[in-house]
Design a protein around this motif. Structure first.
Motif, PDB file in Angstrom:
ATOM      1  N   MET A   1     -26.770  12.522  31.022  1.00 27.57           N
ATOM      2  CA  MET A   1     -25.374  12.005  30.761  1.00 27.57           C
ATOM      3  C   MET A   1     -25.511  10.961  29.625  1.00 27.57           C
ATOM      4  O   MET A   1     -24.391  10.354  28.914  1.00 27.57           O
ATOM      5  N   ALA A   2     -26.629  10.960  29.097  1.00 25.66           N
ATOM      6  CA  ALA A   2     -26.836   9.946  27.746  1.00 25.66           C
ATOM      7  C   ALA A   2     -27.087  11.022  26.428  1.00 25.66           C
ATOM      8  O   ALA A   2     -26.873  10.545  25.404  1.00 25.66           O
ATOM      9  N   THR A   3     -27.435  12.067  26.790  1.00 23.75           N
ATOM     10  CA  THR A   3     -27.516  13.028  25.555  1.00 23.75           C
ATOM     11  C   THR A   3     -27.022  14.507  25.892  1.00 23.75           C
ATOM     12  O   THR A   3     -26.785  14.802  27.262  1.00 23.75           O
TER      13      THR A   3
ATOM     14  N   PHE B   1     -34.854   9.022  20.209  1.00 26.34           N
ATOM     15  CA  PHE B   1     -33.548   8.998  20.409  1.00 26.34           C
ATOM     16  C   PHE B   1     -32.919   7.983  19.464  1.00 26.34           C
ATOM     17  O   PHE B   1     -31.790   8.322  18.854  1.00 26.34           O
ATOM     18  N   VAL B   2     -33.525   6.992  19.463  1.00 28.11           N
ATOM     19  CA  VAL B   2     -32.793   5.940  18.524  1.00 28.11           C
ATOM     20  C   VAL B   2     -34.127   5.199  17.819  1.00 28.11           C
ATOM     21  O   VAL B   2     -35.179   5.514  17.844  1.00 28.11           O
TER      22      VAL B   2
ATOM     23  N   PHE C   1     -40.800   7.671  24.244  1.00 30.79           N
ATOM     24  CA  PHE C   1     -39.621   8.877  24.596  1.00 30.79           C
ATOM     25  C   PHE C   1     -38.407   8.270  23.940  1.00 30.79           C
ATOM     26  O   PHE C   1     -37.587   9.145  23.184  1.00 30.79           O
ATOM     27  N   ARG C   2     -37.959   6.888  24.081  1.00 28.78           N
ATOM     28  CA  ARG C   2     -36.450   6.550  23.625  1.00 28.78           C
ATOM     29  C   ARG C   2     -36.600   6.772  22.171  1.00 28.78           C
ATOM     30  O   ARG C   2     -35.769   6.770  21.487  1.00 28.78           O
TER      31      ARG C   2
ATOM     32  N   GLU D   1     -21.383  15.200  39.394  1.00 24.79           N
ATOM     33  CA  GLU D   1     -21.329  15.059  37.962  1.00 24.79           C
ATOM     34  C   GLU D   1     -21.213  16.157  37.120  1.00 24.79           C
ATOM     35  O   GLU D   1     -20.705  16.473  36.190  1.00 24.79           O
TER      36      GLU D   1
ATOM     37  N   LEU E   1     -31.018  12.938  35.601  1.00 23.60           N
ATOM     38  CA  LEU E   1     -29.444  12.934  35.588  1.00 23.60           C
ATOM     39  C   LEU E   1     -28.864  11.781  34.666  1.00 23.60           C
ATOM     40  O   LEU E   1     -27.977  11.999  33.825  1.00 23.60           O
ATOM     41  N   GLY E   2     -29.556  10.609  34.695  1.00 20.59           N
ATOM     42  CA  GLY E   2     -29.128   9.577  33.710  1.00 20.59           C
ATOM     43  C   GLY E   2     -29.442   9.849  32.268  1.00 20.59           C
ATOM     44  O   GLY E   2     -28.464   9.653  31.435  1.00 20.59           O
ATOM     45  N   MET E   3     -30.487  10.689  31.993  1.00 23.92           N
ATOM     46  CA  MET E   3     -30.717  11.246  30.632  1.00 23.92           C
ATOM     47  C   MET E   3     -29.701  12.199  30.164  1.00 23.92           C
ATOM     48  O   MET E   3     -29.263  12.199  29.144  1.00 23.92           O
TER      49      MET E   3
ATOM     50  N   SER F   1     -33.084  11.578  39.634  1.00 25.46           N
ATOM     51  CA  SER F   1     -32.042  10.566  39.121  1.00 25.46           C
ATOM     52  C   SER F   1     -32.116  10.224  37.733  1.00 25.46           C
ATOM     53  O   SER F   1     -31.283   9.985  37.124  1.00 25.46           O
ATOM     54  N   ILE F   2     -33.253   9.802  37.417  1.00 24.53           N
ATOM     55  CA  ILE F   2     -33.701   9.607  35.818  1.00 24.53           C
ATOM     56  C   ILE F   2     -33.375  10.767  35.059  1.00 24.53           C
ATOM     57  O   ILE F   2     -32.529  10.407  34.027  1.00 24.53           O
TER      58      ILE F   2
END
Lengths: 182, 168
Positions: free
Chosen positions: A50-52, A174-175, A170-171, A78, A46-48, A43-44
């Motif tokens: 959809m964000a990258t 990306f930012v 990790f984050r 999805e 999948l969220g990633m 699930s995590i």
């Protein structure tokens, strides 16, 4: 091997041996080790996905996947092109005493994935086929779903992982990191 | 602005664009707007803990995410909050249709509806309850600011007095 093939791609690993093995294979900031939340690894991921736009890899386990089969349906719904799920399937709950899991009694996770509309699926049972399947998955539009049948091995020492450090290390790939007061 | 439009504005003001949810008839007044708005990506989860997992993954990869659910489903999400969000300090704004208050017709909704806020308190997590739309813009803006400053999940509970609820 997965870590080597992944290059800079984000990897999420299931709690326990999947995370320990990934750590001992060589830490990288794009490893998202989990140490709780059983069932949520994919699930995590999948969220990633959809964000990258980058390729995201989930290293899940049969017991965890069985706890949250619904997320296979969400992945099928999805259909993120950039998601590859690898399920380490030893047909048992290794961390709780080796009780037989449902995959040892007939549940076929590859067929579950196919019935959820995921067409790029594979079951492999040796390292060579696994390498070929992962390598192919990372080069092709997904979602990809690979079931890797494995034997119980000796456990590596628990990785020295802190959840908060894991997330923000990790984050921050990306930012821009947060500044004080933000 | 309607209460639903107020929530949309707060999400946009705080650049929170991935919304993971489990459908709910009252919260549909917001999620149907989200679904039509290109700023957002609405993701349907099969269960509330899955929605939390998806939101954490999105935040980890740099895209702020919120979760919408009903109070009964909050019960399904507790371990995800306790074992994933709290130890990794993940700010996830949660918008919860709080059942079990004045006007509730279904006795099966009462116990979990009444338990949401005590469980949040036990977890040490902040929550606000909106019974009407007075000061809503200010409260929502402050809630989002607090959520991201504190880097922990936060709940905004929306009651039937606010949204009209589901009729028996």
């Amino acid at each position: 091997m997965v870590s080597r093939l992944a290059g800079e791609s984000p990897i999420v690993s299931n709690l326990g041996p999947s995370s320990d093995e990934l750590w001992h294979a060589g830490h990288r900031d794009r490893n998202f080790y989990t140490y709780g939340n059983m069932g949520l690894c994919s699930s995590i991921a999948l969220g990633m996905a959809m964000a990258t736009d980058e390729q995201v890899i989930s290293l899940d386990g049969d017991g965890s996947m069985l706890m949250n089969l619904g997320t296979i349906a969400s992945i099928g719904r999805e259909k993120p092109k950039n998601l590859t799920v690898v399920v380490w399937d030893n047909e048992k709950w290794g961390q709780t005493g080796g009780q037989t899991s449902h995959t040892g009694m007939g549940t076929d996770l590859e067929q579950v994935a196919r019935s959820c509309g995921i067409t790029r699926t594979k079951t492999v049972s040796d390292l060579e086929d696994l390498e070929a399947a992962v390598s192919d998955a990372l080069k092709t539009d997904g979602p990809n779903f690979i079931v890797a049948k494995i034997e119980e091995a000796e456990y590596l020492p628990v990785a020295p992982v802190e959840p908060e450090f894991t997330l923000y290390r990790f984050r921050n790939t990306f930012v821009e990191p947060r500044k004080p007061g933000q | 602005m309607s209460w639903a439009e107020n929530i949309i504005k707060a999400l946009k003001d705080w650049d929170t664009s991935l919304i993971a949810y489990v459908p709910d008839i009252s919260i549909d007044q917001v999620t149907s707007l989200i679904d039509k708005d290109p700023f957002f990506r609405l993701v349907s989860a099969t269960r509330e803990e899955e929605a939390i997992g998806i939101a954490v993954g999105s935040y980890a990869a740099g895209r702020n995410a919120a979760v919408f659910m009903q109070s009964s489903g909050f019960g399904n999400s507790v371990n995800a909050l306790a074992s994933l969000c709290i130890p990794s300090r993940t700010p996830i704004p949660m918008f919860i249709n709080l059942r079990g208050g004045p006007g509730e017709f279904n006795m099966a909704q009462v116990a979990m509806g009444r338990a949401v806020r005590p469980i949040m308190d036990q977890l040490g997590l902040v929550h606000f309850t909106l019974d009407d739309d007075r000061n809503m813009e200010k409260i929502l803006d402050g809630a989002m600011k607090l959520c991201y400053a504190n880097r922990q999940p936060l709940a905004v509970c929306l009651t039937q007095l606010l949204h009209g609820g589901k009729l028996a």
